[in-house]
Enzyme design. Sequence first.
Site, mmCIF file in Angstrom:
data_model
loop_
_atom_site.group_PDB
_atom_site.id
_atom_site.type_symbol
_atom_site.label_atom_id
_atom_site.label_comp_id
_atom_site.label_asym_id
_atom_site.label_seq_id
_atom_site.Cartn_x
_atom_site.Cartn_y
_atom_site.Cartn_z
ATOM 1 N NE ARG A 61 -3.901 -1.972 2.226
ATOM 2 C CZ ARG A 61 -3.754 -3.109 2.991
ATOM 3 N NH1 ARG A 61 -2.721 -3.033 3.864
ATOM 4 N NH2 ARG A 61 -4.696 -3.806 2.666
ATOM 5 C CE LYS A 78 0.259 14.066 -14.977
ATOM 6 N NZ LYS A 78 -0.063 14.485 -16.376
ATOM 7 C CD GLU A 125 8.783 16.191 -23.363
ATOM 8 O OE1 GLU A 125 8.158 17.279 -23.172
ATOM 9 O OE2 GLU A 125 8.114 15.017 -23.563
ATOM 10 C CE LYS A 174 6.500 17.370 -14.764
ATOM 11 N NZ LYS A 174 6.692 16.069 -15.239
ATOM 12 C CD GLU A 226 -2.507 17.427 -16.767
ATOM 13 O OE1 GLU A 226 -1.414 16.607 -16.310
ATOM 14 O OE2 GLU A 226 -3.078 17.254 -17.896
ATOM 15 N NE ARG A 241 1.824 17.332 -13.554
ATOM 16 C CZ ARG A 241 2.411 16.268 -12.694
ATOM 17 N NH1 ARG A 241 2.032 16.331 -11.443
ATOM 18 N NH2 ARG A 241 3.278 15.327 -13.057
ATOM 19 C CG ASN A 264 -0.460 17.642 -21.329
ATOM 20 O OD1 ASN A 264 0.701 16.928 -20.940
ATOM 21 N ND2 ASN A 264 -1.628 17.299 -20.743
ATOM 22 C CG HIS A 293 2.762 16.178 -24.952
ATOM 23 N ND1 HIS A 293 3.899 17.240 -24.827
ATOM 24 C CD2 HIS A 293 3.384 15.211 -24.312
ATOM 25 C CE1 HIS A 293 4.728 16.898 -24.541
ATOM 26 N NE2 HIS A 293 4.921 15.652 -23.980
ATOM 27 C CG HIS A 307 0.101 11.803 -26.557
ATOM 28 N ND1 HIS A 307 -0.482 12.334 -25.556
ATOM 29 C CD2 HIS A 307 1.300 11.485 -26.172
ATOM 30 C CE1 HIS A 307 0.571 12.334 -24.478
ATOM 31 N NE2 HIS A 307 1.522 11.598 -24.985
ATOM 32 C CG HIS A 347 7.252 11.076 -25.584
ATOM 33 N ND1 HIS A 347 5.880 10.993 -25.944
ATOM 34 C CD2 HIS A 347 7.528 12.349 -24.808
ATOM 35 C CE1 HIS A 347 5.274 12.315 -25.044
ATOM 36 N NE2 HIS A 347 6.290 12.819 -24.534
HETATM 37 N N1 NAD Z 1 5.337 10.175 -15.558
HETATM 38 C C1 NAD Z 1 5.565 11.306 -16.365
HETATM 39 O O1 NAD Z 1 5.273 12.330 -16.045
HETATM 40 C C2 NAD Z 1 6.233 11.159 -17.527
HETATM 41 C C3 NAD Z 1 6.385 12.201 -18.364
HETATM 42 C C4 NAD Z 1 7.024 11.773 -19.658
HETATM 43 C C5 NAD Z 1 7.285 10.713 -20.207
HETATM 44 N N2 NAD Z 1 6.817 9.611 -19.390
HETATM 45 C C6 NAD Z 1 7.090 8.262 -19.821
HETATM 46 O O2 NAD Z 1 8.398 8.103 -20.037
HETATM 47 C C7 NAD Z 1 8.787 7.121 -21.005
HETATM 48 C C8 NAD Z 1 9.987 7.220 -21.919
HETATM 49 O O3 NAD Z 1 10.912 7.449 -21.480
HETATM 50 P P1 NAD Z 1 12.285 7.524 -21.908
HETATM 51 O O4 NAD Z 1 12.549 8.253 -23.044
HETATM 52 O O5 NAD Z 1 13.313 7.874 -20.823
HETATM 53 O O6 NAD Z 1 12.512 6.107 -22.378
HETATM 54 P P2 NAD Z 1 13.147 4.713 -21.856
HETATM 55 O O7 NAD Z 1 13.038 4.765 -20.154
HETATM 56 O O8 NAD Z 1 12.524 3.640 -22.685
HETATM 57 O O9 NAD Z 1 14.802 5.006 -22.082
HETATM 58 C C9 NAD Z 1 15.166 4.980 -23.528
HETATM 59 C C10 NAD Z 1 16.259 4.036 -23.849
HETATM 60 O O10 NAD Z 1 17.511 4.552 -23.242
HETATM 61 C C11 NAD Z 1 18.300 3.529 -22.592
HETATM 62 N N3 NAD Z 1 19.038 4.241 -21.561
HETATM 63 C C12 NAD Z 1 18.172 4.838 -20.508
HETATM 64 N N4 NAD Z 1 19.551 5.523 -19.728
HETATM 65 C C13 NAD Z 1 20.484 5.130 -20.429
HETATM 66 C C14 NAD Z 1 21.884 5.736 -20.182
HETATM 67 N N5 NAD Z 1 22.330 6.686 -19.283
HETATM 68 N N6 NAD Z 1 22.822 5.191 -21.208
HETATM 69 C C15 NAD Z 1 22.225 4.571 -22.135
HETATM 70 N N7 NAD Z 1 21.036 3.799 -22.300
HETATM 71 C C16 NAD Z 1 20.123 4.393 -21.505
HETATM 72 C C17 NAD Z 1 17.131 2.645 -22.076
HETATM 73 O O11 NAD Z 1 17.319 1.406 -21.703
HETATM 74 C C18 NAD Z 1 16.064 2.594 -23.230
HETATM 75 O O12 NAD Z 1 16.416 1.614 -24.069
HETATM 76 C C19 NAD Z 1 7.393 6.773 -21.611
HETATM 77 O O13 NAD Z 1 6.853 5.390 -21.202
HETATM 78 C C20 NAD Z 1 6.619 7.930 -21.354
HETATM 79 O O14 NAD Z 1 5.208 7.712 -20.867
HETATM 80 C C21 NAD Z 1 6.303 9.745 -18.099
HETATM 81 ZN ZN ZN Z 2 6.233 14.486 -23.154
#
Ligand code: NAD
Ligand code: ZN
Length: 377
Positions: free
Chosen positions: A130, A152, A194, A235, A245, A249, A253, A256, A260, A274
Amino acid sequence: MTAPARIGEPSIVAVALADRSYDIVIGRGQLHSLGQRMAALRPGTKAAIVSDETVIKHYLGAAQSALSIAGIQSTCVSVPPGEKSKGFATLERVCEALLDARIERGDLIVALGGGVIGDLAGLAAAIVRRGVDYIQVPTTLLAQVDSSVGGKTAIDTRQGKNLVGAFHQPILVICDTALLDTLPEREFRAGYAEVAKYGLMADAGFFAWLEANWREVFAGGPAREQAIAKSCRMKAVIVGRDERETGERALLNLGHTFGHALEMAAGFDGTLLHGEAVALGVTLAFQFSAARGLVSSREAERVERHFAAVGLPTELAHLPAKVPDPDRLMQLIAQDKKVRHGKLTFILARDLGAAFIAPEVDAAEVRAFLTQKLSKQ
Ligand SMILES: NC(=O)c1ccc[n+]([C@@H]2O[C@H](COP(=O)([O-])OP(=O)(O)OC[C@H]3O[C@@H](n4cnc5c(N)ncnc54)[C@H](O)[C@@H]3O)[C@@H](O)[C@H]2O)c1
Ligand SMILES: [Zn+2]
């Protein structure tokens, strides 16, 4: 732009959320301070690191030794890299592995990785026993400036992205900018979309600074750190004012809605990242704002020029993935955003650095704009 007080010292950005407030620590080499900072926050607890196989190869050793020098015992839960790990099956496996490792309510989870790991481990932390506290150690630029901050957490389902999740704030975020040295350039560039978004959303001065300094941001060093700290600060302010949000907040987006839709059309198979979709989405949002007479076309062109200079896509024709027709795009937009009585909420701009929430945008007007964009290809 504010720099750290002294060279070698991290920048600290506070996220002010009453009893759930926390710091974001930004600087080269800061992973080293993980154990000491954790021990100061939660003395005597143990930790479970959740990470992906790629990040583990690069950084698990450093994270574990940072914990052990502070006398903290840790275990590691590993998942495959990529968006596919953000699903029920992996979430179940991670939760059970945390229970097997006897992670108790007073212990800590460390999310070591990109946004996929942050979202997955954050959600596991929200539901195991929990709710267990967790620390974000983001390793991608996108995660350092966006997903690790704000609480989030989510997984994807077959119905769409991020549809099952929780708000669960971390107790600490450590952005070690040196970890980005191993990030593939394409991933860094995508995350940069971003960063530019923050300037275009609410700080024209920051955008102008990026236009002049983006090469230094890519090269690493103080400019990278400054850009990350500034993004986190922007942020943090928004999250502090609108954690769930219900209003402001949503400005985050910007770009986006279009982004998206394009991402969904591409199918999350790695052909369109993304951030790449966001760069094109922000460009389209400014062009759409210009078409509505809100900003001058000179400003919209400035946005496009910057993303193009950095090497991000700014034209639908640039996309590696197949671009759907306007009807399909509108369907995807409607899936992502609620359309009520033919109207949708959009983030538009009155100026560079002046985005606003437009709640009553005519879907037919968006369709006409997209038709015109697609016909020019
Ligand atoms: N929670 C939120 O507010 C929020 C906001 C924006 C995006 N997101 C989410 O984030 C995700 C995308 O995140 P991302 O772009 O970081 O992708 P990811 O976590 O898939 O990382 C991208 C790739 O880079 C590799 N990698 C990570 N760090 C590395 C490093 N230092 N050196 C070498 N390789 C490395 C990973 O293994 C992966 O293959 C999506 O699922 C999206 O929905 C969430
Ligand atoms: Zn984004």
